[in-house]
Enzyme design. Structure first.
Site, short mmCIF file in Angstrom:
data_model
loop_
_atom_site.label_atom_id
_atom_site.label_comp_id
_atom_site.label_asym_id
_atom_site.label_seq_id
_atom_site.Cartn_x
_atom_site.Cartn_y
_atom_site.Cartn_z
N GLN A 90 3.11 -4.52 -5.08
CA GLN A 90 3.43 -3.10 -5.09
C GLN A 90 4.92 -2.86 -5.39
OE1 GLN A 90 0.97 -2.15 -1.22
NE2 GLN A 90 1.25 -0.27 -2.39
N HIS A 91 5.20 -1.63 -5.76
CA HIS A 91 6.55 -1.06 -5.82
C HIS A 91 7.42 -1.50 -6.99
CE1 HIS A 91 5.44 0.02 -1.80
NE2 HIS A 91 5.68 -1.17 -1.29
N ASP A 142 -1.63 -4.67 -3.94
CA ASP A 142 -2.16 -5.90 -3.38
C ASP A 142 -2.77 -5.72 -2.00
OD1 ASP A 142 0.35 -5.44 -2.28
OD2 ASP A 142 1.16 -7.42 -2.78
#
Length: 464
Positions: A71-72, A223
């Protein structure tokens, strides 16, 4: 037999599983490594995906696939679809000052109410603020912003058109400019200093687009949301102990935690995924094992040879800074070292307890957000240690279930692909043949209190 394929593109590697769409039976699998680092050329992800697919026998017979990804991460594309600069990953902390500025501008309460996410260095929006302030030419070249799993899905789609970028709610909810139902352009422009790049279309949980050779490309997932699908934990809270540690559960409502400990993420089914994340999990055991000159098995043996509470020795595991609490510049520390407590066994026990107590902070924060904690499903690399499982039941003070080791993120992505292929109101049920191991233990509240007191010493003190 219809086949579906799930991808886990993590910070460390790319893993692929091919499963029967109806039964979930594993047909074949593959993997490839990613380079180390907190910023990386996304081309490495694509290369690793190709190697992992080759290792898994390619796409022969696959009718749908989905990508679960870290992520991110900030992936910036120019107007022609080229990557503007190396992607900044979730664990790159250079944007910590930008995160502090954004919190100051809107207030922690304002961010929690608007998006469910109080900005910290891992969040995409803080990385965009860093880019605007430190690399304004690259910021000006940025025509579209996407996340790692979005970029891989887009590459698989192979149109080259920025308008064909797609994502899902779970990954979008970790950007800092998505409120659970849609994007917040006002917050994106605030973070990116007035710029408004193209963003991926957010697909429905069971949505898909056409990919190579007519294969359906499902929405994909962050995830943790993909792992939630893969482990199918029911009402249990999931604690995942990989490079980082995560504590999350499925919920009907979005969390709003001004402390920033719990992020109000979305899940991959249309619900929500309140989540707490630590930067330090299995690496704490790696580092302690190196210090003691032992492998993980021997570290576990030493830990179980010590009494609960490690004789008063307490390890605060902020070895790489920390996200929960938000202390990007913190370091680890040992407290309570005496002539009596300073043994190899106690140090091993303190390492395991310190890692687990840091996850309990997240567990208690989820409770404060209304999440019922009656049991924990423990997954991740560190969950393969018998010592970690046994001590976890003591630290968490609830029964701990440990399913068979698996590639839960890739499995969840495969399950999502089957959902996109078969349709229906919810993902298909894939029954595991093996029952999870179950652990229970008497609690050790004194160890928890000592850990809380030691961890509080690292928090910044108010002036005056």
């Amino acid at each position: 037999m219809a086949l579906v394929l799930g991808v886990d593109s993590s910070t460390q590697s790319c893993k692929v599983v091919v499963r029967d769409a109806d039964t979930g039976d594993l047909v074949r699998s593959g993997r490839a490594t990613h380079p180390d680092g907190t910023e990386i050329d996304p081309a490495h992800w694509w290369d690793a995906l190709q190697r992992a697919l080759d290792d898994a026998g390619g796409l022969d017979g696959v009718e749908a696939l989905a990508v679960g990804g870290q992520q991110h991460g900030m992936v910036c594309l120019d107007s022609g679809g080229a990557v503007v600069r190396d992607a900044l990953l979730w664990n790159d902390t250079r944007s910590a000052p930008a995160a502090a500025d954004l919190v100051s501008e809107l207030g922690a309460d304002g961010w929690a109410e608007a998006t469910g996410v109080v900005p910290v260095a891992s969040i995409t929006l803080t990385k965009l603020r860093w880019l605007a302030e430190h690399e304004p030419d690259n910021a000006d070249r940025t025509a579209a912003v996407c996340l790692p799993h979005d970029w891989l899905t887009w590459r698989l789609r192979d149109t080259g058109e920025l308008a064909d970028l797609v994502t899902d709610r779970s990954d979008a909810s970790g950007t800092g400019y998505f409120d659970g139902t849609g994007y917040r352009p006002d917050l994106l422009m605030r973070g990116f200093c007035g710029r408004l790049p193209v963003l991926p279309e957010v697909l429905d949980p069971a949505g898909s687009v056409e990919g190579p050779g007519g294969i359906r490309l499902a929405a994909g997932a962050g995830d943790n949301a993909a792992a939630g699908l893969g482990v199918d934990a029911g009402d249990d809270v999931v604690v995942s102990l990989g490079t980082s540690g995560t504590v999350f559960a499925r919920s009907s409502h979005r969390a709003q935690d001004p402390s920033g400990i719990v992020a109000g993420f979305a899940d991959a089914t249309g619900a929500y995924l309140p989540l707490a994340c630590t930067l330090n999990a299995s690496r704490v055991l790696d580092a302690t094992g190196r210090l003691l000159g032992v492998d993980h098995e021997e570290l576990g043996r030493l830990a179980l040879a010590a009494e609960p509470g490690a004789g008063g020795l307490v390890l605060v595991p902020y070895l790489e800074g920390e996200r929960t609490p938000n202390l990007p510049d913190a370091t680890g520390a040992l407290h309570g070292w005496t002539l009596a407590s300073g043994t190899r066994e106690n140090l091993a026990r303190a390492a395991v307890e310190g890692m687990l107590h840091a996850q309990r902070v997240g567990l208690e924060a989820l409770r404060a957000q209304g999440v019922a904690v009656s049991g924990v499903t423990l997954v991740g690399g560190a969950a393969r240690s018998e010592a970690v499982c046994r001590i976890a039941a003591q630290v968490f003070e609830v029964p701990v279930s440990v399913p068979e080791p698996g590639e839960y993120v890739a499995d969840g992505a495969a399950r999502q692909a089957a959902w996109a292929l078969r349709g229906g109101a919810r993902p298909p049920s894939w029954t595991s043949a093996a029952s999870p191991a179950r652990y229970e233990a008497d609690p050790a509240p004194q160890a928890w209190e000592r850990y809380r007191e030691a961890a509080e010493l690292h928090l910044p003190r108010a002036a005056g």
